[in-house]
Motif scaffolding. Structure first.
Motif, PDB file in Angstrom:
ATOM      1  N   LEU A  58      -0.598  -6.976  17.922  1.00 52.49           N
ATOM      2  CA  LEU A  58      -0.294  -6.421  19.243  1.00 52.49           C
ATOM      3  C   LEU A  58       1.209  -6.257  19.421  1.00 52.49           C
ATOM      4  N   ARG A  59       1.984  -7.257  18.971  1.00 54.67           N
ATOM      5  CA  ARG A  59       3.445  -7.147  19.086  1.00 54.67           C
ATOM      6  C   ARG A  59       3.965  -5.975  18.247  1.00 54.67           C
ATOM      7  N   SER A  60       3.356  -5.775  17.078  1.00 58.69           N
ATOM      8  CA  SER A  60       3.773  -4.643  16.239  1.00 58.69           C
ATOM      9  C   SER A  60       3.431  -3.321  16.913  1.00 58.69           C
ATOM     10  N   ALA A  61       2.270  -3.268  17.575  1.00 56.26           N
ATOM     11  CA  ALA A  61       1.871  -2.034  18.274  1.00 56.26           C
ATOM     12  C   ALA A  61       2.823  -1.723  19.415  1.00 56.26           C
ATOM     13  N   GLN A  62       3.320  -2.755  20.080  1.00 55.29           N
ATOM     14  CA  GLN A  62       4.241  -2.541  21.209  1.00 55.29           C
ATOM     15  C   GLN A  62       5.568  -1.966  20.724  1.00 55.29           C
ATOM     16  N   ARG A  63       5.914  -2.274  19.486  1.00 56.35           N
ATOM     17  CA  ARG A  63       7.169  -1.742  18.944  1.00 56.35           C
ATOM     18  C   ARG A  63       7.009  -0.301  18.461  1.00 56.35           C
ATOM     19  N   GLN A  64       5.749   0.146  18.329  1.00 61.19           N
ATOM     20  CA  GLN A  64       5.515   1.491  17.798  1.00 61.19           C
ATOM     21  C   GLN A  64       5.655   2.569  18.856  1.00 61.19           C
ATOM     22  N   GLY A  65       5.607   2.217  20.127  1.00 57.32           N
ATOM     23  CA  GLY A  65       5.753   3.229  21.163  1.00 57.32           C
ATOM     24  C   GLY A  65       4.553   3.290  22.077  1.00 57.32           C
ATOM     25  N   ALA A  66       4.469   4.374  22.843  1.00 55.79           N
ATOM     26  CA  ALA A  66       3.454   4.516  23.878  1.00 55.79           C
ATOM     27  C   ALA A  66       2.048   4.508  23.301  1.00 55.79           C
ATOM     28  N   ASN A  67       1.186   3.686  23.924  1.00 56.22           N
ATOM     29  CA  ASN A  67      -0.246   3.607  23.576  1.00 56.22           C
ATOM     30  C   ASN A  67      -0.462   3.435  22.070  1.00 56.22           C
ATOM     31  N   GLY A  68       0.396   2.617  21.450  1.00 54.70           N
ATOM     32  CA  GLY A  68       0.288   2.413  20.016  1.00 54.70           C
ATOM     33  C   GLY A  68      -0.748   1.362  19.669  1.00 54.70           C
ATOM     34  N   TRP A  69      -1.160   1.397  18.406  1.00 60.46           N
ATOM     35  CA  TRP A  69      -2.070   0.368  17.910  1.00 60.46           C
ATOM     36  C   TRP A  69      -1.641  -0.026  16.502  1.00 60.46           C
ATOM     37  N   HIS A  70      -1.991  -1.247  16.135  1.00 56.83           N
ATOM     38  CA  HIS A  70      -1.617  -1.741  14.808  1.00 56.83           C
ATOM     39  C   HIS A  70      -2.737  -2.621  14.278  1.00 56.83           C
ATOM     40  N   PHE A  71      -2.994  -2.486  12.971  1.00 56.76           N
ATOM     41  CA  PHE A  71      -4.040  -3.262  12.308  1.00 56.76           C
ATOM     42  C   PHE A  71      -3.390  -4.215  11.332  1.00 56.76           C
ATOM     43  N   SER A  72      -3.758  -5.511  11.446  1.00 59.04           N
ATOM     44  CA  SER A  72      -3.184  -6.528  10.566  1.00 59.04           C
ATOM     45  C   SER A  72      -4.297  -7.155   9.740  1.00 59.04           C
ATOM     46  N   ARG A  73      -4.030  -7.210   8.427  1.00 60.41           N
ATOM     47  CA  ARG A  73      -5.006  -7.834   7.524  1.00 60.41           C
ATOM     48  C   ARG A  73      -4.249  -8.641   6.494  1.00 60.41           C
ATOM     49  N   LEU A  74      -4.546  -9.945   6.463  1.00 58.98           N
ATOM     50  CA  LEU A  74      -3.865 -10.821   5.514  1.00 58.98           C
ATOM     51  C   LEU A  74      -4.327 -10.507   4.108  1.00 58.98           C
ATOM     52  N   ASP A  75      -3.398 -10.536   3.179  1.00 64.27           N
ATOM     53  CA  ASP A  75      -3.759 -10.314   1.778  1.00 64.27           C
ATOM     54  C   ASP A  75      -4.484 -11.541   1.258  1.00 64.27           C
ATOM     55  N   ALA A  76      -5.684 -11.329   0.775  1.00 67.09           N
ATOM     56  CA  ALA A  76      -6.469 -12.438   0.235  1.00 67.09           C
ATOM     57  C   ALA A  76      -7.563 -11.858  -0.638  1.00 67.09           C
ATOM     58  N   THR A  77      -8.030 -12.670  -1.556  1.00 64.70           N
ATOM     59  CA  THR A  77      -9.140 -12.266  -2.423  1.00 64.70           C
ATOM     60  C   THR A  77     -10.446 -12.456  -1.668  1.00 64.70           C
ATOM     61  N   GLU A  78     -11.269 -11.445  -1.664  1.00 65.96           N
ATOM     62  CA  GLU A  78     -12.528 -11.524  -0.925  1.00 65.96           C
ATOM     63  C   GLU A  78     -13.416 -12.590  -1.543  1.00 65.96           C
ATOM     64  N   VAL A  79     -14.257 -13.162  -0.710  1.00 63.75           N
ATOM     65  CA  VAL A  79     -15.190 -14.188  -1.176  1.00 63.75           C
ATOM     66  C   VAL A  79     -16.201 -13.594  -2.125  1.00 63.75           C
ATOM     67  N   VAL A  80     -16.664 -12.394  -1.822  1.00 65.44           N
ATOM     68  CA  VAL A  80     -17.610 -11.726  -2.705  1.00 65.44           C
ATOM     69  C   VAL A  80     -16.994 -10.415  -3.148  1.00 65.44           C
ATOM     70  N   ARG A  81     -17.519  -9.901  -4.237  1.00 68.01           N
ATOM     71  CA  ARG A  81     -16.981  -8.667  -4.777  1.00 68.01           C
ATOM     72  C   ARG A  81     -17.211  -7.522  -3.802  1.00 68.01           C
ATOM     73  N   VAL A  82     -16.183  -6.717  -3.613  1.00 69.19           N
ATOM     74  CA  VAL A  82     -16.270  -5.601  -2.680  1.00 69.19           C
ATOM     75  C   VAL A  82     -17.153  -4.517  -3.282  1.00 69.19           C
ATOM     76  N   ARG A  83     -18.049  -3.999  -2.489  1.00 73.06           N
ATOM     77  CA  ARG A  83     -18.927  -2.921  -2.921  1.00 73.06           C
ATOM     78  C   ARG A  83     -18.791  -1.756  -1.949  1.00 73.06           C
ATOM     79  N   GLY A  84     -18.921  -0.553  -2.457  1.00 70.34           N
ATOM     80  CA  GLY A  84     -18.959   0.614  -1.597  1.00 70.34           C
ATOM     81  C   GLY A  84     -20.351   0.797  -1.025  1.00 70.34           C
ATOM     82  N   ALA A  85     -20.480   1.771  -0.109  1.00 66.92           N
ATOM     83  CA  ALA A  85     -21.761   1.974   0.556  1.00 66.92           C
ATOM     84  C   ALA A  85     -22.854   2.335  -0.443  1.00 66.92           C
ATOM     85  N   ALA A  86     -22.551   3.219  -1.401  1.00 64.86           N
ATOM     86  CA  ALA A  86     -23.562   3.626  -2.380  1.00 64.86           C
ATOM     87  C   ALA A  86     -23.985   2.445  -3.241  1.00 64.86           C
TER      88      ALA A  86
END
Length: 653
Positions: free
Chosen positions: A383-411
């Protein structure tokens, strides 16, 4: 025996008693009358014959005496005529054997008729020369007695049948309100409260109906008051007074519970929305305008929340809102963020703001490893990062980590899940649900697992439902999983020596909303009718409210086979409690967010107890979810909770 049958039996007994009394008196009087008639008939014949033959006896004209005697005897009305002299020597003796036609022997034996003997003296002047002895024949008397009694019996049977028919019709009419009262009592037990109208005319039954109407209205009023009390308390304790959304306390309890429930929540998004310069807006326009702005913001954000079925929107404080979206995939972050930003822009379009810069959105990613505080901190940084981006901004934060299970695509997920179903790799684990107090087993909840390695399932790690069910639902494969689970469970019940234990199976909303699934389920229950009554099907509360018609139809189906229905995670939504009356579910599982530290939270205690009282009034068994500590377990009986489930009770096996 019902009251109407008892009354009919009483009426029949009274009719029979009256008939027997009348019948016996009539038979006795008729027999006495006939015996007197026989006596009079014999005496008249003896007197008449004596006067007629007296002159001929003096002349010893036996031929004339015999002729006159035969003339009377041949008429057949006499059993015997005897003329004898003074020494008792018979001069004429005629006897007719008693032969009765058309009269049963048992009747003659049961009602014997005496035939008195009529006598007359034969005189020669003042000297008696002999006597005449006459007995009347009883055949005609028996025939008349038999005909009278048979006619009387026929008349009684016809009149009794008519009287009983009229009595039955009158009783049905008089007692019809009692049948309605019985239906009213059953309706009250089934959580319905009808009022009987019009009132019957019979005073006694009228008072009964009036008393039942008062009781029905009173029970309805009591439940209504209890529901209003519980709903009012829930609003006060768990809803923000301005926007009506879940407040911070409710949201934090829910967040902690969901993060600890790996069976249901393996990953998702936490969105923090903050309106810009809200304090200055309050200072400039007043608190009424500020409250109106908050209400408008809540309605706009609700539109977004409703587009995500597994989401919870809350008003934390001031101008801060939170949206938790469960099982949200990576590729859904941008659409969700754009919807939230569009909601903020829509708030500006209402004309309540002068500045188009309405607010900002911070989104944190939950990967199954963070605590509630860590996830909040991550979203706050976004949220603090979004406020620095300007009007009606949004920001997505995701910590770098190894997933618990192997990532699979939809197919790849589709292929993996389809292969697991096709090769029967679905595995079931069971978690006990026990009664509070004595820990008697109520039922086992069925938990679904899939081996991570389908080629070596017996030695592979099992994936919990929280890891694969979001993918299953997003791919529209929930029906396949539900069918596989139900089929496998029914096979196990068929092959098991245990014939008592009940099992609770979770149904996906996708399944009950899919055409053909209910028909398939009906076929399965019919095929395994002997075990169908041991099944309990569970639906989440938000699904029950959203698909009320389909759930009602499902209830009718399950009731026909003796299966039960349970509402899972009850209390997450703020829907009215009134729908419980019409649904007639069997179990209510209170969401685990209310159990977290409930021994220290008097508000949660009050709500759980009030909910239990309402449910018990509707004959619903109340079960607490997520019972993880002994202190929570010990307080449940005092809150009138019937059963419990959680790691303190037992882990899935």
């Amino acid at each position: 025996m019902t009251l109407s049958k008892q009354l009919m039996a009483l009426i029949a007994a009274l009719l029979l008693l009256v008939f027997l009394g009348t019948f016996l008196i009539s038979v006795h009087n008729t027999r006495d009358y006939l015996e007197k008639q026989l006596e009079s008939h014999a005496q008249d014949a003896a007197t008449s014959l004596g006067l007629s033959i007296s002159p001929y006896l003096a002349e010893r004209d036996l031929a004339t005496i015999t002729s006159m005697t035969d003339a009377i005897f041949d008429r057949g009305f006499y059993r015997s005529i005897r003329i004898e002299d003074m020494q008792g020597k018979p001069l004429v003796d005629r006897v007719l054997p008693v032969q009765l036609e058309g009269v049963p022997e048992w009747f003659i034996d049961a009602l014997p008729l005496t035939t008195p003997e009529g006598t007359a003296a034969l005189m020669d002047g003042w000297v008696q020369r002999g006597q005449v002895l006459v007995r009347s024949h009883p055949g005609y008397a028996y025939r008349q007695l038999w005909q009278n009694i048979a006619g009387m019996l026929r008349w009684f049977l016809v009149s009794a049948a008519i009287a009983l028919l009229i009595g039955v019709l009158l009783l049905k009419r008089v007692l019809r309100p009692l049948k309605s009262v019985e239906g009213q009592a059953d309706a009250i037990c089934n959580r319905e409260f009808p009022i009987l109208e019009p009132l019957p005319r019979t005073p006694d039954i009228r008072r009964i109906v009036e008393a039942m109407n008062r009781m029905s209205a009173k029970v309805r009023q009591m439940l209504d008051e209890l529901e209003r009390l519980a709903a009012g308390f829930r609003r006060q304790a768990y809803q923000h007074p301005v926007t009506g959304l879940a407040n911070k306390r409710f949201f934090m309890d829910l967040l902690v519970n969901q993060i600890d429930s790996t069976e249901e929540f393996s990953h998702g998004l936490l969105c923090l929305v903050q309106l810009k310069d809200f304090k200055r807006y309050n200072d400039e326009r007043g608190y009424s305008a500020g409250d109106a702005l908050l209400e408008a913001a809540a309605r706009e954000l609700e539109k977004v929340s409703k587009q995500w079925p597994r989401s919870q929107l809350a008003h934390l404080a001031g101008a801060d809102f939170a949206l938790l979206v469960e099982e949200c995939a990576d590729d859904q972050v941008v659409p969700l963020a754009e919807q939230l930003v569009a909601a903020l822009a829509g708030l500006y379009a209402t004309g309540k703001l002068d500045n188009p810069d309405v607010g900002h959105v911070g989104i944190g990613w939950f990967d199954g490893r963070q605590s509630a505080s860590e996830l909040l901190a991550e979203a706050d940084m976004a949220l603090r990062s979004a406020q620095r981006q300007g009007a009606n901004g949004w920001h997505f934060s995701r910590l770098d980590a190894t997933e618990v299970v192997r990532v699979r695509g939809a197919a790849e997920w589709r292929e993996f899940i389809g292969e697991a179903v096709e090769r029967d790799r679905i595995r079931l684990q069971y978690q006990p649900v026990v009664a509070c107090g004595d820990r008697q087993l109520l039922h086992q909840e069925v938990l679904v697992r899939i081996p991570q390695d389908l080629e070596n399932p017996d030695h592979s790690r099992l994936l919990t439902a929280g890891l694969f069910m979001p993918q299953v639902e997003s791919l529209g494969m929930a029906v396949d999983i539900d069918k596989a689970v139900i089929s496998r469970l029914l096979r196990q019940l068929r092959d098991s020596a245990d014939e008592q234990t009940r099992y609770a199976v979770n149904l996906s909303l996708q399944s009950i909303s899919t055409d053909g699934f209910v028909e398939w389920l009906s076929g399965q229950l019919a095929e395994h009718r002997d075990h169908a009554s041991r099944l309990i099907f569970e639906l989440p509360e938000y699904g029950v409210v959203s698909f009320i018609d389909r759930v009602t139809a499902l209830l009718g189906l399950l009731a026909g086979y003796g299966a039960k229905l349970s509402i899972d995670h009850f209390g997450r939504s703020f829907s009215s409690l009134a729908y419980l009356r019409s649904l007639k579910v069997d179990y209510l599982k209170i969401d685990g967010s209310f159990m977290r530290s409930i021994e220290e939270n008097s508000d949660n205690q009050f709500f759980v107890q009030a909910l239990a009282e309402i449910a018990h009034g509707l004959e619903i068994v109340v079960i607490a979810e997520a019972v993880e500590t002994e202190s929570v377990w010990k307080i449940l009986p005092s809150l009138h909770v019937d059963g419990a489930q959680g790691y303190f009770i037992g882990r899935p096996e």
